[in-house]
Design an enzyme around this catalytic site. Structure first.
Site, mmCIF file in Angstrom:
data_model
loop_
_atom_site.group_PDB
_atom_site.id
_atom_site.type_symbol
_atom_site.label_atom_id
_atom_site.label_comp_id
_atom_site.label_asym_id
_atom_site.label_seq_id
_atom_site.Cartn_x
_atom_site.Cartn_y
_atom_site.Cartn_z
ATOM 1 N N GLY A 44 -5.371 -12.796 -17.842
ATOM 2 C CA GLY A 44 -5.658 -12.826 -16.415
ATOM 3 C C GLY A 44 -5.287 -14.163 -15.816
ATOM 4 O O GLY A 44 -4.390 -14.862 -16.298
ATOM 5 N N SER A 45 -5.997 -14.548 -14.778
ATOM 6 C CA SER A 45 -5.696 -15.790 -14.073
ATOM 7 C C SER A 45 -6.126 -16.997 -14.889
ATOM 8 O O SER A 45 -6.973 -16.902 -15.784
ATOM 9 C CB SER A 45 -6.405 -15.812 -12.719
ATOM 10 N N GLU B 127 -4.153 -15.444 -22.504
ATOM 11 C CA GLU B 127 -2.833 -15.227 -21.901
ATOM 12 C C GLU B 127 -3.037 -15.293 -20.393
ATOM 13 O O GLU B 127 -3.494 -14.330 -19.777
ATOM 14 C CB GLU B 127 -2.255 -13.865 -22.318
ATOM 15 N N CYS C 266 3.028 -11.645 -15.388
ATOM 16 C CA CYS C 266 2.809 -13.044 -15.752
ATOM 17 C C CYS C 266 4.144 -13.722 -16.048
ATOM 18 O O CYS C 266 4.257 -14.950 -15.951
ATOM 19 C CB CYS C 266 1.868 -13.156 -16.945
#
Length: 514
Positions: A246-247, A268, A302
């Site tokens: 995620g962020s 990640e 991403c």
């Protein structure tokens, strides 16, 4: 709108006005006891399904079940665990198109990309099956006579997998298929924006488990919950590993929480990926790579290309060619043949993109193309946008932030040292690329003094990684590695064993204690 593909996968009670399982494994489908929420289609904003979040008590039961299953599963031979994953992969193959349709329905991906995501799941199953017979340790020469020393890898424990909406099946599969062959029980908390994809994944696993009664039933489960559930997962000591995608902000919080109990986190996180385009580059090749990497998945990967660092001598030509290519991109319904750019996931994403474009102007940049909402020939209610091309200086603050939308910043450089400095000056470090016909430039880019990212490609874009290589990045991307290579080691614990087969008891380092 039909839910037939989902029903074909064995998920009962999927009707548009019902409440759906918040905790699901092969033994039960328990309706959630927490707050209710709806899932909307990013294509038209209409409700796809209603859910109730799992309660803390349901999470507790799910973790207990996973822990009990692990106690049995850890002793199942790894090749048998591999057979489970082989069957999961076979079922995913049979339902590849149905699974892809669910991704398109819920995440808004165009069908070719959705099919590619399911193929990633299938591919990682193949990889994991082979891995199940290759969980090798080492034999190490001992300094003591009559002794043998070795390392072994053992199952780790229940593993939590927290994922984002943009790869709702692939990221889970990277973790879970490898985690299963490593002997762990997997608990999957999907994004609240993509719970149907998670239920479809679990339905496939359930079918495989039904054919192998010797495998404990709690080795795979899904729990649908809000931030409170995510926080409880991160805090729980029964998860020796929490894998979170995620962020960067989310990852920092997970890392701090898991680290406080001395657990492991596999992160990640954000990417702010760049491509250097040299004056020697094949511009036709570079153009194709840029457009797919920057506009594909509506900029919501991403690994999306965010920055093009073009040599000053070819910058203007490249901009003109990009504008022409962007103008021809079909934006619209992701389920329609020929569409290349689907919707943003929701209104919040659209507003974030517009805020970033306003910041571009405030910081001295210029929007050269796109950025506006598309309303013609698209489903009403979805947030479709024209991918944007922006000219701005490389050190503008907005360029150093990741906006999860199709905004491409065009930067320029004079020599390769400057290009690499620009590439590396952002806080993220996931994916990078260079387009060049110079061997020296390519090798320099991949050298220790080149790109500081976890992925560094030559004459290939920043997106579209194969499952054979470990996937992940450095700096604020989190340092985690998933998928191929030796990423499996993250899901296991290592033991060092020394065996004395002689008749004496010599001590290490020549110590005499008599």
């Amino acid at each position: 709108m039909t839910h037939t593909p989902i029903q074909n996968l064995g998920i009962a009670r999927l009707q548009a006005d019902g409440f759906y399982p918040s905790v699901m494994n092969s033994e039960s489908q328990a309706v959630g006891e927490g707050t209710a929420f709806s899932v909307q289609s990013p294509s038209d904003g209409k409700n796809l399904a209603k859910f109730k979040n799992a309660s803390v008590e349901q999470l507790e039961q799910t973790i207990d079940n996973a822990q009990k299953a692990f106690q049995e599963f850890q002793s199942v031979p790894a090749p048998v665990r591999g057979e489970l994953v082989r069957r999961i992969g076979d079922i995913a193959r049979q339902h590849k198109e149905d699974l892809a349709r669910i991704i398109t329905l819920e995440a808004g991906k165009i069908m070719p990309e959705a099919l590619g995501e399911v193929q990633e799941w299938i591919d990682i199953c193949d990889f994991a099956v082979g891995l199940s017979r290759q969980l090798h340790g080492k034999t190490i020469v001992s300094e003591r006579p009559g002794h043998r020393m070795m390392e072994q890898w053992h199952p780790l424990g229940p593993v939590a997998v927290i994922t984002a909406f943009n790869f709702p099946m692939a990221v889970w599969s990277w973790n879970s298929m490898i985690g299963l062959v490593c002997g762990n029980a997997m608990v999957f908390k999907p994004s609240e924006k993509a719970p149907l994809c998670a239920l479809a994944c679990q339905a496939v696993v359930n079918q495989a488990l039904d054919s192998m009664p010797e495998i404990p039933r709690g080795v795979s489960s899904v729990i649908i919950g809000d931030r409170e559930i995510g926080q409880k997962i991160a805090e729980d000591k029964r998860f020796p590993l929490v894998s979170a995608t995620g962020s960067t902000a989310m990852g920092k919080h997970v890392s701090k929480t898991v680290g406080a109990r001395l657990g492991r986190s596999l992160l990640e996180l954000g990417g702010n990926n760049a491509m250097i385009v040299s004056d020697t580059a094949d511009l036709d090749l570079a153009l194709r790579a840029i457009v797919f990497a920057a506009a594909g998945t509506a900029g919501q990967r991403c690994t999306t290309l965010r920055r093009v660092i073009a040599h000053a001598s070819i910058r203007d030509e490249l901009i003109q060619r990009l504008k022409k290519s962007y103008a021809s991109l079909p934006v619209g319904d992701p389920a329609r043949d020929g569409t290349l750019v689907g919707p943003l996931i929701d209104r919040q994403s659209f507003e974030s993109m517009q805020a970033a474009l306003r910041a571009v102007i405030e910081q001295g940049g210029e929007v050269l193309f796109g950025g506006e909402r598309v309303t013609d020939d698209v489903p009403e209610g979805g947030y479709f946008v024209r991918p944007a091309i922006v000219s701005i200086r490389h050190d503008a603050p907005i360029v150093h932030q990741e906006t999860f939308a199709p905004i491409l910043y065009i930067l320029s450089y004079g020599d390769m040292a400057e290009a690499i400095d620009i590439q590396n000056e952002v806080p993220q470090g996931l994916s990078s690329a260079i387009f060049t016909e110079s061997m020296r430039e390519a090798e320099r880019f991949m050298s220790p003094a080149g790109s500081d990212c976890g992925i560094a490609n030559v004459n290939i874009g920043t997106s579209g990684s194969e499952i054979g290589g470990a996937f992940g990045g450095e700096k604020e991307t989190g340092g985690g590695r998933e998928s191929g290579s030796d990423a499996w080691k993250a899901y296991m614990r290592r033991t060092t064993n020394t065996v004395n087969y002689g008749g004496e008891l010599p001590l290490a380092q020549g110590i005499v204690f008599e």
